[in-house]
Every structure is written in structure tokens, then in C-alpha cells.
Design an enzyme around this catalytic site. Sequence first.
Site, PDB file in Angstrom:
ATOM      1  N   SER A   1      -2.077 -11.550  -8.010  1.00 15.90           N
ATOM      2  CA  SER A   1      -2.235 -10.781  -9.250  1.00 15.90           C
ATOM      3  C   SER A   1      -2.595 -11.595 -10.468  1.00 15.90           C
ATOM      4  O   SER A   1      -2.016 -11.417 -11.549  1.00 15.90           O
ATOM      5  CB  SER A   1      -0.974  -9.988  -9.563  1.00 15.90           C
TER       6      SER A   1
ATOM      7  N   HIS B   1       0.837  -1.209   0.000  1.00 13.79           N
ATOM      8  CA  HIS B   1       0.000   0.000   0.000  1.00 13.79           C
ATOM      9  C   HIS B   1       0.871   1.259   0.000  1.00 13.79           C
ATOM     10  O   HIS B   1       0.533   2.261   0.613  1.00 13.79           O
ATOM     11  CB  HIS B   1      -0.989   0.000   1.181  1.00 13.79           C
ATOM     12  N   THR B   2       1.982   1.176  -0.675  1.00 16.00           N
ATOM     13  CA  THR B   2       2.857   2.340  -0.827  1.00 16.00           C
ATOM     14  C   THR B   2       2.831   2.865  -2.258  1.00 16.00           C
ATOM     15  O   THR B   2       3.150   4.028  -2.478  1.00 16.00           O
ATOM     16  CB  THR B   2       4.325   1.973  -0.484  1.00 16.00           C
ATOM     17  N   ASP B   3       2.447   2.008  -3.235  1.00 16.50           N
ATOM     18  CA  ASP B   3       2.596   2.449  -4.642  1.00 16.50           C
ATOM     19  C   ASP B   3       1.730   3.669  -4.954  1.00 16.50           C
ATOM     20  O   ASP B   3       2.207   4.647  -5.522  1.00 16.50           O
ATOM     21  CB  ASP B   3       2.404   1.299  -5.655  1.00 16.50           C
TER      22      ASP B   3
ATOM     23  N   GLY C   1      -4.547 -12.737  -4.264  1.00  8.65           N
ATOM     24  CA  GLY C   1      -3.607 -11.645  -4.026  1.00  8.65           C
ATOM     25  C   GLY C   1      -2.263 -11.862  -4.701  1.00  8.65           C
ATOM     26  O   GLY C   1      -1.273 -11.223  -4.353  1.00  8.65           O
TER      27      GLY C   1
ATOM     28  N   TYR D   1     -10.205  -1.069  -0.423  1.00 16.49           N
ATOM     29  CA  TYR D   1      -8.971  -0.583  -1.048  1.00 16.49           C
ATOM     30  C   TYR D   1      -9.129   0.897  -1.406  1.00 16.49           C
ATOM     31  O   TYR D   1      -8.293   1.731  -1.062  1.00 16.49           O
ATOM     32  CB  TYR D   1      -8.686  -1.420  -2.300  1.00 16.49           C
TER      33      TYR D   1
ATOM     34  N   ASP E   1       1.607  -4.168  -9.523  1.00 18.49           N
ATOM     35  CA  ASP E   1       1.385  -5.531 -10.017  1.00 18.49           C
ATOM     36  C   ASP E   1       1.766  -5.648 -11.490  1.00 18.49           C
ATOM     37  O   ASP E   1       2.496  -6.555 -11.892  1.00 18.49           O
ATOM     38  CB  ASP E   1      -0.090  -5.934  -9.850  1.00 18.49           C
TER      39      ASP E   1
ATOM     40  N   SER F   1      -5.164 -11.134 -12.076  1.00 18.76           N
ATOM     41  CA  SER F   1      -5.760 -10.208 -13.046  1.00 18.76           C
ATOM     42  C   SER F   1      -4.687  -9.432 -13.808  1.00 18.76           C
ATOM     43  O   SER F   1      -4.749  -9.323 -15.036  1.00 18.76           O
ATOM     44  CB  SER F   1      -6.767  -9.266 -12.381  1.00 18.76           C
TER      45      SER F   1
END
Length: 387
Positions: A129, A35-37, A127, A225, A175, A131
Amino acid sequence: MNLDNLVNDFKKVFGTKEGIRTFFAPGRVNLIGEHTDYNGGHVFPCALDLGTYAIACKRDDSKIRLYSRNFEDLGIIEADVSHLVYDKKHDWANYPKGVVKMFKDAGYKIQTGFEVLFFGNIPNGAGLSSSASIELATSILLKGLFNLDIDMIEMVKLSQKSENEFIGVNCGIMDQFAIGMGKKDHAILLDANTLKYEYAPVKLDGISIVIANTNKRRGLAASKYNERRSECENALKKLQEKLNISSLGDLSEERFEANKYLIKNEIERRRAKHAVYENQRTIKATKALNDGNIELFGKLMNESHISLRDDYEVTCSELDILVESSWKNGAIGARMTGAGFGGCAVNLVPDNKLTEFIEKVGKEYEEKIGYEADFYVVSIGDGAREI
Ligand code: GLA
């Protein structure tokens, strides 16, 4: 994975064809930097050796025909290259459709249709990725089939754009970047603000990367999110009343501590604290790994989990139980990975404790949660490519 079998399946589903090409895009695991990007900070992910295979062939007409071995019940899903809109009934196929639309909107010439058989061996919705993996598999196959002059970073950006605008998930770039730019046996330190990146060799002599899947369904993950994103945006605005910064990633721990009083809302203050400290932790962790200090790397992973649990509040009892059990049973480092709210944990485990670790953590998890976790010992692979 037997590629010949997939090519045979392709021939069965679509009829025998000339000009069949094969592509692969990995999944990813983030080692630290969560949760830094979207907060202008650093991430430290790597591509996996698991991922999505795409067997593809151009058509003469404008039809796009998509089939997934993972969703055989849905059969062949059809769209037209000149009319690409989100359709709930198309389910997973919206991911490739969205990418084609973004390529076309960006001016890349995709003049005919094509058909693809996808097969993914990443657990869906865990989680890792799946997708972003299908998005990059689609990007790389478009580049291949239509001979497009496009580089990987551009494909990464268009894939993220599709996820944001076509699918409607407001994700950051980690991702797609990790999956596009992955390198065997390396993690990527990416500054999500500038997209500057460097590869760090992951030399884990006698230590394995173990992914543990909670198998918890991630119900409200997308809305939670987006809630975290806006909490951080609010906190940033408060700090900007006094500080000349463009993102939370611009702050050191000290500067944050000296100015956090500007954020009156206690929840927003904790969210910002996580973003600032996690960014700094990621930089420290990369240094620790480059110095060969795995113990310190593991300790920073553990701190990351605690911060995600207590300040960012994106873990859940399943993840916490799994990670706490890993800490007790010999992991050098263990933390949730990805968006959270379910999904997977990533662990560094000494090879000589591996069997015992999986047995003990698995047993404890099942006793407390009532169903099983899955464990995968993974290797770090290359990014999206034609094979
Ligand atoms: C998801 C998003 C990423 C990143 C992580 C949390 O995986 O797609 O962009 O924000 O969550 O670190």
C-alpha cells in the site's frame, strides 16, 4: 530513517523556509481477510513501521509543488490548488493531487498552495500500500498545514475516494483504514460493511512477522481486481433472488452451501465461496489470536492462501512457490497479502528459525524463478500522524 536529512533535502530542493512541518503515514500488511472488504466482510490488517515521510510547508500563492526522493528524475511537479486534474505525466504526484481535490470538493478550505518533499521506504508496487500511504500522508499534512477540523475516518474515506475517482482504481477501504487507524503492536479487525472495528493485540512472543516480496511486476493487477469485483457482484445478485442479504459478508458457510446452487456460473460460485469462507476465517483468526492460539492462526492463514489460489485465483506461480517454500521451511503461517497477482507474502516465523528460513526460502525461490525475493522483518506501528 533520519528526519534531519529529509528536512535538509527539503530546504535544498525548495530553498530555506520557515514553518516546515513533518508527517508520516505507514504502509500496511494484511494478516488475513483478503478480497473481503468490497464484499462486505472483515479484514485484519496492521500498519507497518515502514511508510511515507512528508516534509511540508505552506506557500503564499496557489502553487502546489511536489517532489519525491523516490523519483528524483521527475524533479519538482507543479500543480495549482484551483485546478486539479489527473495528468499522466505527473505520475506518482497524481496521488497527492487527487487527495487535495477530494478535500476541496468536500468543502475543506485549502486557500493557498504548499510544497512537499516525500520519501517512502516501502517497496513500491509490492502490495504493501505505498499508494494509500502517500494518500494518508497528504491527508494528514493538509489537516496540519491548513488547521482543518477533520477526523481520521473522514480522511480515510476521502483518500479512498481519491483512489477510486481520481486515480481510477476501484479499491475497497482496507488499506486507507489500516494506514489511518493503525496502532502499534495491534491489528485491526474491521467490518468493511459497517466500519465497526476493534483492535487486537498482536503478542507474538518469539515469533516474527516476515514479509517476502516476489519482486514480480504486477502487470494487469488493476483490471483483474475489477474483474473479481464484478464476478462477486454477479454472484451476489444471483443469491439475492432468494436471500435477503446485502453482501456476501452476510452469509455463514452453511447458508452459502445451502444456496450456492443459485449461482449457475461455476467461476462466480468459486469467487463467492472464497469471499464467504475468507470472511468467516478472518473472524475465527482474530479469536485465535486473542486466545493466544498462534498455531490455529497460522493454519487459517495457510487456508486463506489456498482459497486465494484455487477459488479466487489471484495468486501467481511466484507467490505460490514463495508460500509453499515458507510452509516447508518452518513458517507457522504463510499467505499472499494484498491484492495478489504478484507483490508480497506474509509469514509468521519463529525467531530461532529466522536466519535459516530466509536463507532456504530465498534460495529455493531464486532457483525456481530465476531472480531474488526480498525479505523484511517488520514491526507493527502507529497510523498516520504529524511527527
Ligand atoms: C487491495 C485493495 C484493498 C483490498 C485488497 C484485497 O489492497 O486496495 O481494498 O481489496 O486489495 O484484499
